[in-house]
Design an enzyme around this catalytic site. Structure first.
Site, PDB file in Angstrom:
ATOM      1  N   ASP A 125       0.837  -1.199   0.000  1.00 42.35           N
ATOM      2  CA  ASP A 125       0.000   0.000   0.000  1.00 42.35           C
ATOM      3  C   ASP A 125       0.877   1.257   0.000  1.00 42.35           C
ATOM      4  O   ASP A 125       1.995   1.253   0.530  1.00 42.35           O
ATOM      5  CB  ASP A 125      -0.899   0.038   1.230  1.00 42.35           C
ATOM      6  CG  ASP A 125      -2.047  -0.943   1.139  1.00 42.35           C
ATOM      7  OD1 ASP A 125      -2.470  -1.260   0.018  1.00 42.35           O
ATOM      8  OD2 ASP A 125      -2.533  -1.391   2.201  1.00 42.35           O
ATOM      9  N   ARG A 175      -1.972  -1.196  -8.164  1.00 39.43           N
ATOM     10  CA  ARG A 175      -3.318  -0.759  -7.802  1.00 39.43           C
ATOM     11  C   ARG A 175      -3.331   0.753  -7.988  1.00 39.43           C
ATOM     12  O   ARG A 175      -2.509   1.460  -7.410  1.00 39.43           O
ATOM     13  CB  ARG A 175      -3.675  -1.087  -6.346  1.00 39.43           C
ATOM     14  CG  ARG A 175      -5.054  -0.524  -5.929  1.00 39.43           C
ATOM     15  CD  ARG A 175      -5.280  -0.595  -4.415  1.00 39.43           C
ATOM     16  NE  ARG A 175      -5.281  -1.969  -3.962  1.00 39.43           N
ATOM     17  CZ  ARG A 175      -4.816  -2.363  -2.771  1.00 39.43           C
ATOM     18  NH1 ARG A 175      -4.264  -1.495  -1.947  1.00 39.43           N
ATOM     19  NH2 ARG A 175      -4.869  -3.640  -2.423  1.00 39.43           N
ATOM     20  N   LYS A 178      -7.407   6.900  -6.254  1.00 39.89           N
ATOM     21  CA  LYS A 178      -7.357   8.362  -6.215  1.00 39.89           C
ATOM     22  C   LYS A 178      -6.415   8.851  -5.125  1.00 39.89           C
ATOM     23  O   LYS A 178      -5.665   9.801  -5.324  1.00 39.89           O
ATOM     24  CB  LYS A 178      -8.760   8.935  -5.957  1.00 39.89           C
ATOM     25  CG  LYS A 178      -9.702   8.882  -7.131  1.00 39.89           C
ATOM     26  CD  LYS A 178     -11.043   9.500  -6.730  1.00 39.89           C
ATOM     27  CE  LYS A 178     -12.037   9.484  -7.866  1.00 39.89           C
ATOM     28  NZ  LYS A 178     -13.370   9.985  -7.440  1.00 39.89           N
ATOM     29  N   ARG A 279     -10.449   7.660   8.483  1.00 33.21           N
ATOM     30  CA  ARG A 279     -10.149   8.066   7.101  1.00 33.21           C
ATOM     31  C   ARG A 279     -11.317   7.770   6.178  1.00 33.21           C
ATOM     32  O   ARG A 279     -11.639   8.550   5.285  1.00 33.21           O
ATOM     33  CB  ARG A 279      -8.881   7.371   6.598  1.00 33.21           C
ATOM     34  CG  ARG A 279      -7.602   7.974   7.126  1.00 33.21           C
ATOM     35  CD  ARG A 279      -6.428   7.692   6.198  1.00 33.21           C
ATOM     36  NE  ARG A 279      -6.224   6.262   6.012  1.00 33.21           N
ATOM     37  CZ  ARG A 279      -5.529   5.496   6.823  1.00 33.21           C
ATOM     38  NH1 ARG A 279      -4.992   6.005   7.911  1.00 33.21           N
ATOM     39  NH2 ARG A 279      -5.371   4.211   6.571  1.00 33.21           N
TER      40      ARG A 279
END
Length: 299
Positions: A125, A175, A178, A279
């Site tokens: 990530d 991946r 946005k 978040r």
């Protein structure tokens, strides 16, 4: 964010954790590994793929990082034993990136090695901008040795298209999302349509260079334009998949699945759910109103 939603979001953020969990349970599988397994089995039964994530980030000690690594290894073992159609996502700061980059790399090697032994895949990530370069460098080092590792890039960062042009040369598995962290205007696009446009420019560059892409979005506009791009460029189905978060826009998820495209759901679980949930709340503040209604039993 409109003033009412902003007020409600700020209110929810000061609530005790049990109250916030009313919101969180929509977006996480639960606090235990067995909760993640249950959700992945449900998704797999519908022909939907998954990526599992043990929640947690920005650890401050090597012991915490080693504990997180061991949890990741257990997830991979559990996926294998239960024959789940799922891979693993993880945050590098959870594995010690902010403590010692070499230590984090060695932690990651152990995880990616284990995944490879199971014929599985690990997704790194992307976190907030102080860690962008370090995360890319970590990925590049791992990619030199392993083909079962991929990275996340964020379309709201102005640098991402240039990063992708370089990473494409490595045959990177992406991946594309946005982005959700709050970043300075100097380095990030703030205009909603500008982020969308950049997302599609990046996606086209990835497709043009023949890379595999996880098209991660809940935005109908981006899904429709991705459909058009796939058709226009004649992109084969084994070069992309769609990705979404657990608990978000299941109707869109099911439509993509029904359209015959591969779709993977990000399934987070664990005791450290609070930051992740906040978040999600900031990203989708309308949910805050439903939390408030639930808490006070408004009609």
């Amino acid at each position: 964010m409109n003033p009412i939603n902003s007020t409600i979001v700020n209110f929810v953020k000061i609530l005790p954790k049990p109250a916030v969990y009313i919101f969180a349970k929509k977006y996480i599988a639960g606090e235990k590994l067995e909760d993640g397994v249950r959700v992945v089995k449900e998704l797999n039964s519908k022909g939907i793929l998954a990526t599992m994530d043990v929640l947690g980030e920005a650890v401050t000690t090597k012991k915490e990082s080693v504990d997180a690594k061991n949890e990741c290894l257990l997830v991979l073992e559990t996926i294998q034993k239960n024959n789940l159609n799922s891979n693993l996502s993880l945050k590098p700061t959870q594995l010690g990136l902010a403590i010692d980059e070499e230590f984090c790399y060695n932690q990651m090697v152990e995880i990616v090695e284990r995944a490879k032994s199971y014929n599985n895949f690990v997704r790194i990530d992307m976190e907030d901008s102080p860690f962008t370069d370090a995360t890319i460098n970590l990925f590049k080092r791992l990619k030199e040795k392993y083909d079962n590792v991929g990275i996340v890039v964020q379309a709201y960062l102005k640098r991402t298209l240039d990063d992708v042009k370089k990473l494409n040369k490595l045959g990177t598995n992406y991946r594309l999302c946005k982005g959700i962290y709050i970043e300075p205007e100097e380095i990030s696009y703030k205009d909603y349509q500008k982020v969308r446009d950049n997302y599609l420019d990046i996606l086209r560059q990835m497709f043009t260079d023949g890379n595999y892409v996880g098209i991660a979005t809940h935005d109908d506009y981006l899904v429709e334009n991705a459909y058009k791009m796939i058709k226009e460029m004649n992109i084969p189905k084994d070069k992309f998949e769609f990705q979404m978060l657990y608990g978000v826009k299941e109707n869109l998820r099911d439509r993509i699945n029904a359209d015959g495209y591969k779709i993977r759901i990000y399934v987070p679980f664990g005791e450290h759910w609070y930051k992740y949930s906040i978040r999600r709340l900031q990203e989708n503040p309308n949910i805050a109103w439903y939390i408030t209604k639930s808490i006070f039993s408004f009609n």
